[in-house]
Design a protein around this motif. Structure first.
Motif, PDB file in Angstrom:
ATOM      1  N   THR B 105      -5.629  97.927  13.639  1.00  0.00           N
ATOM      2  CA  THR B 105      -5.089  97.520  12.305  1.00  0.00           C
ATOM      3  C   THR B 105      -4.786  96.133  12.237  1.00  0.00           C
ATOM      4  N   ARG B 106      -4.067  95.478  13.313  1.00  0.00           N
ATOM      5  CA  ARG B 106      -3.679  93.889  13.464  1.00  0.00           C
ATOM      6  C   ARG B 106      -5.042  93.107  13.493  1.00  0.00           C
ATOM      7  N   GLU B 107      -5.940  93.781  14.519  1.00  0.00           N
ATOM      8  CA  GLU B 107      -7.096  93.232  14.399  1.00  0.00           C
ATOM      9  C   GLU B 107      -7.722  92.772  12.974  1.00  0.00           C
ATOM     10  N   GLN B 108      -7.837  94.088  12.192  1.00  0.00           N
ATOM     11  CA  GLN B 108      -8.383  94.053  10.981  1.00  0.00           C
ATOM     12  C   GLN B 108      -7.690  92.761   9.899  1.00  0.00           C
ATOM     13  N   LYS B 109      -6.354  92.783  10.062  1.00  0.00           N
ATOM     14  CA  LYS B 109      -5.716  91.745   9.355  1.00  0.00           C
ATOM     15  C   LYS B 109      -6.188  90.235   9.857  1.00  0.00           C
ATOM     16  N   ILE B 110      -6.133  90.174  11.099  1.00  0.00           N
ATOM     17  CA  ILE B 110      -6.456  88.930  11.741  1.00  0.00           C
ATOM     18  C   ILE B 110      -7.800  88.182  11.085  1.00  0.00           C
ATOM     19  N   VAL B 111      -8.662  89.297  11.100  1.00  0.00           N
ATOM     20  CA  VAL B 111     -10.249  88.916  10.645  1.00  0.00           C
ATOM     21  C   VAL B 111     -10.067  88.678   9.348  1.00  0.00           C
ATOM     22  N   GLU B 112      -9.531  89.391   8.493  1.00  0.00           N
ATOM     23  CA  GLU B 112      -9.292  88.917   7.022  1.00  0.00           C
ATOM     24  C   GLU B 112      -8.706  87.681   6.547  1.00  0.00           C
ATOM     25  N   ILE B 113      -7.605  87.426   7.594  1.00  0.00           N
ATOM     26  CA  ILE B 113      -6.923  86.100   7.251  1.00  0.00           C
ATOM     27  C   ILE B 113      -7.715  84.842   7.910  1.00  0.00           C
ATOM     28  N   MET B 114      -8.476  85.063   8.623  1.00  0.00           N
ATOM     29  CA  MET B 114      -9.383  84.125   9.348  1.00  0.00           C
ATOM     30  C   MET B 114     -10.468  83.833   8.245  1.00  0.00           C
ATOM     31  N   LYS B 115     -11.012  84.939   7.602  1.00  0.00           N
ATOM     32  CA  LYS B 115     -11.953  84.843   6.498  1.00  0.00           C
ATOM     33  C   LYS B 115     -11.384  83.832   5.572  1.00  0.00           C
ATOM     34  N   ASN B 116     -10.378  84.114   5.124  1.00  0.00           N
ATOM     35  CA  ASN B 116      -9.735  83.612   3.971  1.00  0.00           C
ATOM     36  C   ASN B 116      -9.365  82.186   4.504  1.00  0.00           C
ATOM     37  N   HIS B 117      -9.114  81.558   5.698  1.00  0.00           N
ATOM     38  CA  HIS B 117      -8.967  80.389   6.159  1.00  0.00           C
ATOM     39  C   HIS B 117     -10.318  79.732   6.302  1.00  0.00           C
ATOM     40  N   ARG B 118     -11.398  80.591   5.929  1.00  0.00           N
ATOM     41  CA  ARG B 118     -12.814  79.870   6.034  1.00  0.00           C
ATOM     42  C   ARG B 118     -13.139  79.183   7.398  1.00  0.00           C
ATOM     43  N   VAL B 119     -12.736  80.159   8.391  1.00  0.00           N
ATOM     44  CA  VAL B 119     -13.156  79.625   9.804  1.00  0.00           C
ATOM     45  C   VAL B 119     -14.685  79.638   9.638  1.00  0.00           C
ATOM     46  N   ASP B 120     -15.403  78.609  10.363  1.00  0.00           N
ATOM     47  CA  ASP B 120     -17.125  78.548  10.294  1.00  0.00           C
ATOM     48  C   ASP B 120     -17.539  79.670  11.114  1.00  0.00           C
ATOM     49  N   GLY B 121     -16.834  80.497  12.029  1.00  0.00           N
ATOM     50  CA  GLY B 121     -17.461  81.343  12.957  1.00  0.00           C
ATOM     51  C   GLY B 121     -16.475  82.238  13.581  1.00  0.00           C
ATOM     52  N   LEU B 122     -16.930  83.354  14.281  1.00  0.00           N
ATOM     53  CA  LEU B 122     -15.610  84.229  14.839  1.00  0.00           C
ATOM     54  C   LEU B 122     -16.069  84.625  16.315  1.00  0.00           C
ATOM     55  N   LEU B 123     -15.248  84.491  17.461  1.00  0.00           N
ATOM     56  CA  LEU B 123     -15.385  84.959  18.532  1.00  0.00           C
ATOM     57  C   LEU B 123     -14.569  86.209  18.561  1.00  0.00           C
ATOM     58  N   VAL B 124     -14.814  87.354  19.009  1.00  0.00           N
ATOM     59  CA  VAL B 124     -14.279  88.520  19.087  1.00  0.00           C
ATOM     60  C   VAL B 124     -14.326  89.312  20.364  1.00  0.00           C
ATOM     61  N   SER B 125     -13.352  89.729  20.701  1.00  0.00           N
ATOM     62  CA  SER B 125     -13.261  90.902  21.857  1.00  0.00           C
ATOM     63  C   SER B 125     -12.470  91.933  21.423  1.00  0.00           C
ATOM     64  N   LEU B 126     -13.113  93.159  21.148  1.00  0.00           N
ATOM     65  CA  LEU B 126     -12.472  94.322  20.498  1.00  0.00           C
ATOM     66  C   LEU B 126     -11.024  94.863  20.878  1.00  0.00           C
ATOM     67  N   ALA B 127     -10.297  95.232  20.266  1.00  0.00           N
ATOM     68  CA  ALA B 127      -9.153  95.943  20.464  1.00  0.00           C
ATOM     69  C   ALA B 127      -9.642  97.162  21.032  1.00  0.00           C
ATOM     70  N   LYS B 128      -8.506  97.658  21.902  1.00  0.00           N
ATOM     71  CA  LYS B 128      -9.073  98.927  22.569  1.00  0.00           C
ATOM     72  C   LYS B 128      -9.531 100.164  21.788  1.00  0.00           C
ATOM     73  N   ASN B 129      -8.630 100.171  20.602  1.00  0.00           N
ATOM     74  CA  ASN B 129      -8.869 101.441  19.840  1.00  0.00           C
ATOM     75  C   ASN B 129      -9.593 101.406  18.488  1.00  0.00           C
ATOM     76  N   THR B 130     -10.400 100.257  18.327  1.00  0.00           N
ATOM     77  CA  THR B 130     -11.164  99.769  17.134  1.00  0.00           C
ATOM     78  C   THR B 130     -12.262 100.699  17.304  1.00  0.00           C
ATOM     79  N   VAL B 131     -12.528 101.528  16.099  1.00  0.00           N
ATOM     80  CA  VAL B 131     -13.696 102.413  16.092  1.00  0.00           C
ATOM     81  C   VAL B 131     -14.487 101.945  14.730  1.00  0.00           C
TER      82      VAL B 131
END
Lengths: 337, 337
Positions: B105-131
């Motif tokens: 859930t937190r991961e999802q929120k972070i991605v959302e916020i980063m999108k709004n901050h208009r980051v140019d790109g994202l590097l991601v390593s998933l949370a254990k329980n992300t499905v």
DNA sequence: CTGTTAGCGCCTTCAA
DNA sequence: TTGAAGGCGCTAACAG
């Protein structure tokens, strides 16, 4: 592919002014209920998201905190950053990261770049060899507040959060004295570090409290390299007096000293006991975990530093109401000891 | 206290148009030499710094990469982030950090916020329980490229960098076979993890290569908690066949298993040898460092992932030219073994 | 209650 | 070689 929807777009479709839409979206009080509804409905439909870069620009505020620290691979800092991040996030701030890798030049560059990125504030833990603070002084001119933590500069008029090594050291030495140790060696860090001086003071005070004499030859210095520590340990071992305990500058130093001592045929935790300052994780997996360890509360330090910075940003705290928080370190005795 | 100087300010003082100043500052070719000089001189004098937020806004680009990962206190990630930061900085990108703390859930929120901050790109390593990956899919619509590393999703059409545990596992098991071990236990991770399956495959293949039979009862699973690992080890110890070596899922698992075994009176590295996957620092300080360890090159993974992302951003790489880089893991034999 | 205007700082046309 | 104008998306001051 179509550009993300803007406030203008919504306005046009609804035959409204952009400002009305803006207000409706912000639940401004004097906006008609039905326009508000209309606007919000359409916004949802179009999946409107405000363009933060526009807002940052317009509001001169980026909701971003810069963090400058030496090394995330040091457990202390990776714990501290969690305290920072968690606290920042709670107030809707994001965190821009820069590792100095303990290089003063790099630190300077990072600060410069962060200033240009218009971070709202800065949290800084100094590189080992930073001696000039001009790059921080300059931030005043830009009204970018700085809060230092842990590795703080030797300056007046700054905000900082740091742990006081004195209290933990007093506790550590007292603990050893209480266990019957009388000749206690200390492997300290570089003499110019505040943290080293605090350890020395703590050592003295603990001895004084028991009306024992402080013996300066038992307080030796390591440059924190493995070799330096081995030499320091060697120095302690060749002291006329036979030490039965060692207080080491930190866990790394402790482990190096332990290794050296073990090589010399010394029985760890029997001939000589070790006490240290906690910065290694998983000490439970170590061959010779220290008997006790001075905890510095990195998460808490990160948290407090961030709270100060946020208060500064919100105006709750005046820029010149310098906060200088000392988190007392505390001796934690290993379970079963 | 006066607002930071702007291009306009310079223009006014020099009786020029703002656009001229802008061009002069950028060394535009068709600007008179002396105006260029004048402008640049005054800019220096006023300590002019372009307002990045204005530029970000206007160029629709923030020179910021978002990093989403589970936990910086895991050595693997703190090493990886250095690879990321160093590479990003070389191309003048900054790094916005978000730890998911292994919470989807937190991961999802972070991605959302980063999108709004208009980051140019994202590097991601998933949370254990992300499905669910909807929050990543959505980024396509915003043209924000994502490169996954290490903990990658089970999806087609993504960019990723990950290490292949198979190669390292083959090497590890082969190494043990070569040392004469015939009954080798494996404490694997949760069955659904790709990384667990790779370890199983590696194990099988190594046995096949020597025309030995793969015994599934020797491949047990831990949920990676201490308790789970102890149970797994217990399971191995009660196997009809007497194991003489263990390949553990990672260093934490290895240490827990070692502890349990030692408690059962087993002589570590004598009755049973341990081999593991490197993610603990300072293994030299551990009581029973593994005989050998599979290295996963976190810094390199971070670096490669960032290079891909930067290429994507610079257009050197087409968005749908999916890069799927596998960094081979490699067995590193402990010194003197 | 809502619309109009203006401006944040910069860059990029289009004109001269 | 330079200037003028316009616009990025949003908010805020000032009108109605």
């Amino acid at each position: 592919m179509p550009n993300p929807p803007t406030i203008k777009e919504i306005a046009k479709r609804l035959n409204l002014a952009a400002s009305t839409v803006s207000r409706a979206l912000h639940n401004h009080p004097r906006i008609g209920l039905k326009t508000r509804m209309q606007v919000q409905a359409l916004a949802r439909e179009l999946q409107y998201e405000p363009n933060q870069t526009a807002i940052f620009f317009q509001q001169k505020k980026t909701f971003t905190l810069g963090i400058v620290l030496p090394e995330l691979s040091e457990a202390f800092f990776s714990a501290a950053i969690s305290g920072i991040e968690d606290t920042a996030n709670k107030s809707n701030y994001m965190v821009l990261l820069g590792q100095s890798h303990d290089d003063a030049t790099r630190e300077q560059k990072i600060v410069e770049i962060m200033k240009n990125h218009r971070v709202d504030g800065l949290l800084v833990s100094l590189a080992k060899n930073t001696v000039h603070y001009a790059h921080f002084e300059m931030l005043r001119k830009y009204n970018i507040p700085v809060v230092f933590f842990d590795r703080i500069p030797d300056m007046k008029d700054i905000h900082y959060v740091a742990s006081n090594m004195e209290s933990g050291t007093i506790q550590a030495v007292s603990f050893l004295l209480q266990q019957g140790h009388r000749v206690i060696g200390m492997i300290n860090g570089p003499e110019k570090l505040i943290a080293s001086r605090q350890r020395t003071t703590g050592y003295r005070k603990a001895m004084q409290q028991q009306r024992l004499k402080y013996d300066a030859t038992l307080n030796v210095h390591s440059d924190l390299t493995k070799e330096g520590t081995r030499q320091a340990m060697q120095q302690l071992l060749s002291n006329k007096r036979k030490i039965t305990a060692v207080v080491a500058f930190n866990d790394y130093v402790s482990q190096d000293a332990v290794q050296y001592a073990a090589e010399q045929g010394i029985q760890i935790n029997k001939d000589i006991c070790f006490v240290s300052y906690a910065n290694l994780p998983l000490s439970s997996y170590m061959a010779y975990p220290p008997l006790a360890s001075v905890e510095q509360y990195p998460y808490l330090q990160g948290q407090k530093a961030t709270e100060i910075l946020l208060d500064l940003l919100s105006g709750k705290l005046a820029p010149d109401a310098y906060q200088q928080i000392v988190v007392d370190s505390r001796l934690v005795i290993a379970p079963g000891k």
